[in-house]
Design a protein around this motif. Structure first.
Motif, mmCIF file in Angstrom:
data_model
loop_
_atom_site.group_PDB
_atom_site.id
_atom_site.type_symbol
_atom_site.label_atom_id
_atom_site.label_comp_id
_atom_site.label_asym_id
_atom_site.label_seq_id
_atom_site.Cartn_x
_atom_site.Cartn_y
_atom_site.Cartn_z
ATOM 1 N N LEU A 1 7.523 -7.641 -0.428
ATOM 2 C CA LEU A 1 8.323 -7.021 -1.852
ATOM 3 C C LEU A 1 7.341 -5.566 -0.957
ATOM 4 O O LEU A 1 6.276 -5.047 -1.127
ATOM 5 C CB LEU A 1 7.475 -7.280 -2.512
ATOM 6 C CG LEU A 1 7.741 -5.950 -3.942
ATOM 7 C CD1 LEU A 1 9.271 -5.837 -4.254
ATOM 8 C CD2 LEU A 1 7.498 -6.368 -5.119
ATOM 9 N N PHE A 2 8.713 -4.705 -0.384
ATOM 10 C CA PHE A 2 8.646 -3.485 -0.796
ATOM 11 C C PHE A 2 8.457 -2.538 -1.754
ATOM 12 O O PHE A 2 9.724 -2.623 -2.670
ATOM 13 C CB PHE A 2 9.159 -2.599 0.206
ATOM 14 C CG PHE A 2 8.908 -3.233 1.717
ATOM 15 C CD1 PHE A 2 8.373 -2.770 2.852
ATOM 16 C CD2 PHE A 2 9.625 -4.741 2.348
ATOM 17 C CE1 PHE A 2 7.923 -3.680 3.510
ATOM 18 C CE2 PHE A 2 9.121 -5.230 3.329
ATOM 19 C CZ PHE A 2 8.521 -4.523 4.127
ATOM 20 N N THR A 3 7.902 -1.821 -2.418
ATOM 21 C CA THR A 3 7.693 -0.879 -3.398
ATOM 22 C C THR A 3 8.108 0.326 -3.402
ATOM 23 O O THR A 3 7.797 1.230 -2.275
ATOM 24 C CB THR A 3 6.814 -0.451 -4.630
ATOM 25 O OG1 THR A 3 6.524 -1.978 -5.046
ATOM 26 C CG2 THR A 3 7.373 0.518 -5.944
ATOM 27 N N ALA A 4 9.362 1.062 -3.529
ATOM 28 C CA ALA A 4 10.207 2.645 -2.907
ATOM 29 C C ALA A 4 10.469 3.225 -3.878
ATOM 30 O O ALA A 4 11.608 2.885 -3.946
ATOM 31 C CB ALA A 4 11.318 2.378 -1.722
ATOM 32 N N GLY A 5 8.920 4.036 -4.681
ATOM 33 C CA GLY A 5 9.856 4.582 -6.453
ATOM 34 C C GLY A 5 10.055 3.502 -6.799
ATOM 35 O O GLY A 5 9.406 2.897 -7.576
ATOM 36 N N PRO A 6 11.560 3.721 -7.517
ATOM 37 C CA PRO A 6 12.208 2.683 -8.699
ATOM 38 C C PRO A 6 12.986 1.937 -8.089
ATOM 39 O O PRO A 6 13.589 1.113 -8.575
ATOM 40 C CB PRO A 6 13.156 3.671 -8.736
ATOM 41 C CG PRO A 6 13.772 4.829 -8.293
ATOM 42 C CD PRO A 6 12.282 4.987 -7.363
ATOM 43 N N MET A 7 12.680 1.652 -6.651
ATOM 44 C CA MET A 7 14.041 0.072 -5.755
ATOM 45 C C MET A 7 12.397 -0.441 -5.512
ATOM 46 O O MET A 7 11.016 -0.188 -5.105
ATOM 47 C CB MET A 7 14.137 0.686 -4.527
ATOM 48 C CG MET A 7 15.267 1.753 -4.859
ATOM 49 S SD MET A 7 16.774 1.952 -3.445
ATOM 50 C CE MET A 7 17.180 0.093 -3.315
ATOM 51 N N TYR A 8 12.798 -1.326 -5.840
ATOM 52 C CA TYR A 8 11.694 -3.256 -4.979
ATOM 53 C C TYR A 8 12.345 -3.663 -4.735
ATOM 54 O O TYR A 8 13.868 -3.946 -4.750
ATOM 55 C CB TYR A 8 11.542 -3.874 -6.377
ATOM 56 C CG TYR A 8 10.386 -3.407 -7.054
ATOM 57 C CD1 TYR A 8 9.520 -3.745 -7.451
ATOM 58 C CD2 TYR A 8 11.123 -2.313 -8.428
ATOM 59 C CE1 TYR A 8 8.566 -2.988 -7.317
ATOM 60 C CE2 TYR A 8 10.139 -2.019 -9.289
ATOM 61 C CZ TYR A 8 8.870 -2.064 -9.447
ATOM 62 O OH TYR A 8 8.089 -0.940 -9.770
ATOM 63 N N ILE A 9 12.582 -4.029 -2.731
ATOM 64 C CA ILE A 9 12.738 -4.156 -1.995
ATOM 65 C C ILE A 9 12.405 -5.834 -1.624
ATOM 66 O O ILE A 9 11.216 -5.843 -1.291
ATOM 67 C CB ILE A 9 12.998 -3.799 -0.422
ATOM 68 C CG1 ILE A 9 13.330 -2.168 -0.907
ATOM 69 C CG2 ILE A 9 14.267 -4.313 0.461
ATOM 70 C CD1 ILE A 9 13.804 -1.302 -0.157
ATOM 71 N N TYR A 10 12.856 -6.977 -2.178
ATOM 72 C CA TYR A 10 12.378 -8.295 -1.548
ATOM 73 C C TYR A 10 12.928 -8.576 -0.196
ATOM 74 O O TYR A 10 14.084 -8.911 -0.072
ATOM 75 C CB TYR A 10 12.702 -8.714 -2.292
ATOM 76 C CG TYR A 10 11.831 -9.490 -3.460
ATOM 77 C CD1 TYR A 10 10.486 -9.846 -3.823
ATOM 78 C CD2 TYR A 10 12.387 -8.845 -5.067
ATOM 79 C CE1 TYR A 10 9.650 -10.190 -5.246
ATOM 80 C CE2 TYR A 10 12.073 -8.867 -6.096
ATOM 81 C CZ TYR A 10 10.673 -8.994 -6.300
ATOM 82 O OH TYR A 10 9.680 -9.114 -7.156
ATOM 83 N N THR A 11 12.234 -9.388 0.836
ATOM 84 C CA THR A 11 12.539 -9.098 1.851
ATOM 85 C C THR A 11 11.768 -10.772 2.226
ATOM 86 O O THR A 11 11.045 -10.685 2.829
ATOM 87 C CB THR A 11 12.217 -8.296 2.831
ATOM 88 O OG1 THR A 11 12.773 -7.271 3.371
ATOM 89 C CG2 THR A 11 11.820 -8.695 5.019
ATOM 90 N N ASP A 12 12.356 -12.182 2.339
ATOM 91 C CA ASP A 12 12.347 -13.408 2.118
ATOM 92 C C ASP A 12 13.332 -13.784 3.743
ATOM 93 O O ASP A 12 14.117 -14.532 3.395
ATOM 94 C CB ASP A 12 13.135 -13.634 1.148
ATOM 95 C CG ASP A 12 12.143 -13.245 0.061
ATOM 96 O OD1 ASP A 12 10.593 -13.025 -0.337
ATOM 97 O OD2 ASP A 12 12.603 -13.206 -1.404
ATOM 98 N N ALA A 13 12.077 -15.316 3.804
ATOM 99 C CA ALA A 13 12.480 -16.533 5.178
ATOM 100 C C ALA A 13 12.452 -17.500 4.079
ATOM 101 O O ALA A 13 10.916 -17.823 4.507
ATOM 102 C CB ALA A 13 11.846 -16.139 6.041
ATOM 103 N N ALA A 14 13.064 -18.400 3.382
ATOM 104 C CA ALA A 14 12.547 -19.019 2.489
ATOM 105 C C ALA A 14 13.055 -20.486 2.987
ATOM 106 O O ALA A 14 14.825 -20.661 3.397
ATOM 107 C CB ALA A 14 14.154 -19.241 1.314
ATOM 108 N N PHE A 15 12.400 -21.115 3.149
ATOM 109 C CA PHE A 15 12.675 -22.449 3.952
ATOM 110 C C PHE A 15 12.612 -23.966 2.644
ATOM 111 O O PHE A 15 12.239 -24.393 1.399
ATOM 112 C CB PHE A 15 12.101 -23.466 4.661
ATOM 113 C CG PHE A 15 11.193 -21.930 5.756
ATOM 114 C CD1 PHE A 15 12.038 -22.469 6.633
ATOM 115 C CD2 PHE A 15 9.973 -20.722 5.266
ATOM 116 C CE1 PHE A 15 12.052 -20.979 8.266
ATOM 117 C CE2 PHE A 15 10.186 -19.761 6.340
ATOM 118 C CZ PHE A 15 11.270 -20.220 7.681
#
Length: 382
Positions: free
Chosen positions: A331-345
């Motif tokens: 999870l990347f927190t950038a100011g008001p943004m939350y960016i989830y980068t997932d590899a889901a198996f």
């Protein structure tokens, strides 16, 4: 002399009236806070050949509005979500009235989170854990809940008349909802929940909890009530002064709907986001999650949370294939943004594989494989 006496008398009466007059309280003003989010989503699924050919899909996820209000001791908390029609369209995720008896105790009435297991989430990623997909993570139902939190101890007790009820008629419950509930020809009703939690350590970083749940299932065909119950124990480590977060939970559940004689299929229907699927009527679920928080001193990105969440679903129906789910991501927190980068198996997971209807029931015993979905969810929260 008479004038002087009258003047003194008036001054004395005036001082007495002022002393006896109650102090004027400052006028209580209503409080209102509005917020929300806009999210977009990219995904690439290994079992979708057409999607692999075009390099994945990128599109709209949701638009939501949040409202918090307070006036004369009554609070409001509500969240309304809008998805595409393919994912259920528009519906209320949560909405309750609240009164605080003290700093330690409160009551909530309306559509609110069911006190069961690790809260608010038994996961760190965008996909949640397998507990969410069978109705035991971030579930919201209609009822009343009492919470008492003294710091080291927390107790929650709740009664729910129904799940997210949108149609007051003897029809199949709509799957257009946020959290997974029993749907199809059965309806959840008259549910009781109890959860106790103990915090340990000087910083109260260690949480041990036990959850109990029991309720009825009304069958629309037989017009009889079946029963259901569940229990869970959990441990979570979370501390302000530590970058680590650990979640461990073990639970079991049993559904006993009153189907017509000799017609019990061994599963029930559950639904959310506009679609139903089948779920084994008996099972146990074991989950384990680990996350590490990395603060950053940059203008664009303020922190990164790296995590891995695993869930194992043991179905207690003869011949049913078990389910596994594992999500590795950040999870990347950038100011008001939350960016989830997932590899889901997923292994017999309806959202992470080609089999939808029976993945959480019988599965596909003759052709079960692991599948992966790479997913990026970008949200601006305001």
């Amino acid at each position: 002399m008479v004038r002087i006496c009258l003047l003194l008398t008036l001054l004395l009466v005036s001082s007495i009236c002022q002393a006896q007059a109650p102090e004027e309280k400052p006028e209580e003003k209503p409080y209102l806070k509005l917020g929300g989010a806009v999210r977009f989503n990219y995904n690439l699924s290994t079992w979708k050949e057409d999607q692999l050919e075009r390099g994945g899909d990128f599109g709209f996820d949701l638009f939501r509005i949040n409202a918090e209000a307070e006036y004369k001791g009554i609070k409001l908390n509500a969240e309304f979500r809008h998805y595409s029609q393919a994912f259920g369209g528009s519906f209320l995720k949560q909405g309750w009235f609240q009164h605080d008896f003290s700093d330690q105790s409160q009551v909530q009435v309306g559509l609110q989170q069911v006190p069961f297991g690790i809260q608010q989430y038994n996961s760190n990623n965008w996909f949640f854990n397998i507990t969410y997909y069978v109705g035991f993570e971030d579930d919201h139902d209609m009822g009343v809940k009492y919470i008492h939190d003294s710091g080291r101890w927390q107790w929650q007790a709740a009664y729910y008349k129904s799940a997210e009820e949108f149609v007051f008629a003897l029809t199949d419950p709509s799957p257009n909802r946020y959290s997974y509930d029993v749907t199809g020809r059965n309806k959840e009703n008259n549910q009781l929940n109890f959860k106790g939690m103990r915090r340990l350590g000087d910083s109260l970083a260690h949480e041990l909890g036990i959850s109990l749940q029991g309720g009825l299932l009304y069958n629309l065909d037989t017009e009889r009530n079946g029963t259901r119950y569940a229990g869970a124990i959990h441990y979570e480590h979370k501390a302000i002064d530590s970058p680590w977060n650990f979640k461990l939970q073990a639970m079991l559940y049993r559904f006993h709907p009153k189907y017509a004689a000799a017609s019990d299929p061994g599963f029930i229907e559950m639904g959310a986001y506009g679609a139903n699927y089948n779920v084994a009527s008996k099972g146990e679920i074991y989950t384990a999650s680990i996350a590490y928080h990395i603060p950053l001193d940059t203008r664009l990105v303020q922190s990164i949370d790296i995590y891995n969440n695993y869930g194992f679903y043991h179905k207690r129906i003869r011949g049913y294939e078990n389910t596994h789910m594992d999500v590795l991501g950040a999870l990347f927190t950038a100011g008001p943004m939350y960016i989830y980068t997932d590899a889901a198996f997923g292994y017999n997971q309806p959202w992470l594989g080609p089999e939808w209807t029976n993945a959480l029931a019988a599965g596909t015993p003759d052709d079960t494989k692991w599948h992966m979905r790479f997913n990026i969810n970008m949200g601006y929260y305001f």
